[in-house]
Write a protein that holds these residues in place. Structure first.
Motif, mmCIF file in Angstrom:
data_model
loop_
_atom_site.group_PDB
_atom_site.id
_atom_site.type_symbol
_atom_site.label_atom_id
_atom_site.label_comp_id
_atom_site.label_asym_id
_atom_site.label_seq_id
_atom_site.Cartn_x
_atom_site.Cartn_y
_atom_site.Cartn_z
ATOM 1 N N LYS A 125 0.827 -1.208 0.000
ATOM 2 C CA LYS A 125 0.000 0.000 0.000
ATOM 3 C C LYS A 125 0.861 1.257 0.000
ATOM 4 C CE LYS A 125 -3.883 -2.080 2.414
ATOM 5 N NZ LYS A 125 -4.684 -2.084 3.648
ATOM 6 N N ALA A 126 1.944 1.235 0.744
ATOM 7 C CA ALA A 126 2.824 2.405 0.840
ATOM 8 C C ALA A 126 3.578 2.657 -0.463
ATOM 9 C CB ALA A 126 3.815 2.225 1.984
ATOM 10 N N LEU A 127 3.699 1.633 -1.295
ATOM 11 C CA LEU A 127 4.511 1.770 -2.499
ATOM 12 C C LEU A 127 3.689 1.892 -3.781
ATOM 13 C CD1 LEU A 127 7.343 -0.741 -1.608
ATOM 14 C CD2 LEU A 127 7.410 1.746 -1.528
ATOM 15 N N ARG A 128 2.442 2.231 -3.636
ATOM 16 C CA ARG A 128 1.603 2.438 -4.818
ATOM 17 C C ARG A 128 1.961 3.762 -5.478
ATOM 18 N NH1 ARG A 128 -3.897 0.113 -2.250
ATOM 19 N NH2 ARG A 128 -3.285 -2.051 -2.388
ATOM 20 N N GLU A 129 1.372 4.006 -6.625
ATOM 21 C CA GLU A 129 1.531 5.249 -7.383
ATOM 22 C C GLU A 129 2.990 5.488 -7.790
ATOM 23 O OE1 GLU A 129 -0.460 8.537 -5.484
ATOM 24 O OE2 GLU A 129 -2.110 7.258 -4.872
ATOM 25 N N GLY A 130 3.672 4.429 -8.233
ATOM 26 C CA GLY A 130 5.004 4.577 -8.788
ATOM 27 C C GLY A 130 6.156 4.457 -7.819
ATOM 28 N N TYR A 131 5.881 4.352 -6.530
ATOM 29 C CA TYR A 131 6.969 4.265 -5.560
ATOM 30 C C TYR A 131 7.651 2.893 -5.557
ATOM 31 C CZ TYR A 131 5.446 8.739 -3.704
ATOM 32 O OH TYR A 131 5.136 10.057 -3.565
ATOM 33 N N ARG A 132 6.972 1.880 -6.052
ATOM 34 C CA ARG A 132 7.562 0.527 -6.059
ATOM 35 C C ARG A 132 8.859 0.500 -6.853
ATOM 36 N NH1 ARG A 132 10.374 -3.177 -5.798
ATOM 37 N NH2 ARG A 132 9.863 -5.377 -5.969
ATOM 38 N N GLN A 133 8.939 1.259 -7.940
ATOM 39 C CA GLN A 133 10.137 1.274 -8.767
ATOM 40 C C GLN A 133 11.342 1.862 -8.020
ATOM 41 O OE1 GLN A 133 7.066 1.904 -9.843
ATOM 42 N NE2 GLN A 133 6.918 0.154 -11.202
ATOM 43 N N LYS A 134 11.100 2.548 -6.925
ATOM 44 C CA LYS A 134 12.187 3.150 -6.140
ATOM 45 C C LYS A 134 12.603 2.267 -4.964
ATOM 46 C CE LYS A 134 10.666 7.779 -7.303
ATOM 47 N NZ LYS A 134 10.248 9.085 -6.804
ATOM 48 N N ALA A 135 11.921 1.154 -4.773
ATOM 49 C CA ALA A 135 12.196 0.266 -3.630
ATOM 50 C C ALA A 135 12.840 -1.028 -4.121
ATOM 51 C CB ALA A 135 10.899 -0.053 -2.887
ATOM 52 N N PHE A 136 13.616 -1.641 -3.244
ATOM 53 C CA PHE A 136 14.278 -2.915 -3.528
ATOM 54 C C PHE A 136 13.854 -3.896 -2.454
ATOM 55 C CE2 PHE A 136 17.686 -6.008 -3.557
ATOM 56 C CZ PHE A 136 18.016 -6.110 -4.890
ATOM 57 N N PHE A 137 13.132 -4.946 -2.847
ATOM 58 C CA PHE A 137 12.663 -5.951 -1.898
ATOM 59 C C PHE A 137 13.574 -7.165 -1.934
ATOM 60 C CE2 PHE A 137 7.884 -4.747 -2.286
ATOM 61 C CZ PHE A 137 8.085 -3.683 -1.430
ATOM 62 N N ASP A 138 13.876 -7.688 -0.754
ATOM 63 C CA ASP A 138 14.564 -8.974 -0.703
ATOM 64 C C ASP A 138 13.863 -9.860 0.303
ATOM 65 O OD1 ASP A 138 15.488 -7.804 1.697
ATOM 66 O OD2 ASP A 138 17.398 -8.823 1.551
ATOM 67 N N ASP A 139 14.075 -11.140 0.137
ATOM 68 C CA ASP A 139 13.498 -12.125 1.038
ATOM 69 C C ASP A 139 14.516 -13.244 1.183
ATOM 70 O OD1 ASP A 139 11.697 -13.329 2.724
ATOM 71 O OD2 ASP A 139 10.349 -14.017 1.144
#
Length: 107
Positions: free
Chosen positions: A3-17
């Motif tokens: 939810k926090a990364l909607r509206e284009g913010y996902r492209q600025k984040a790096f997820f790892d698991d």
């Protein structure tokens, strides 16, 4: 997180698991759960965590091993990068992990 990364913010984040998956079904289930929980379409870096036993790389890369799930996810665009985490205190060499990843990258 999604939810926090909607509206284009996902492209600025790096997820790892990370996980200690030796089996394809466990790895696929955890990856899908992470994607659902994070509300995203990809995990940028998936890590096989604490690969410390002599038999761990063999199990991960064996038929039905966790790397099969990661390979399928990579082909589907869900996991661009994979890492094998071998703690410094592990008595295994980094060459072992490097050889395993080179084998996978040739897929």
């Amino acid at each position: 997180m999604g939810k926090a990364l909607r509206e284009g913010y996902r492209q600025k984040a790096f997820f790892d698991d990370q996980g200690r998956w030796s089996h394809q079904t466990a790895a696929a289930a955890q990856l899908n759960e992470s994607l659902r929980r994070l509300q995203t379409d990809r995990i940028d870096l998936l890590q096989f965590h604490e690969v410390i036993r002599d038999s761990d790389p063999d199990r991960i890369f064996a038929e039905g091993g966790g790397m099969e799930a990661v390979t399928e996810a990579k082909k589907a665009g869900k996991v661009p990068f994979c890492r094998i985490h071998r703690p410094q205190e592990s008595r295994h060499s980094s060459e072992d992990a490097g050889h395993s990843l080179k084998t996978w990258l040739q897929v």
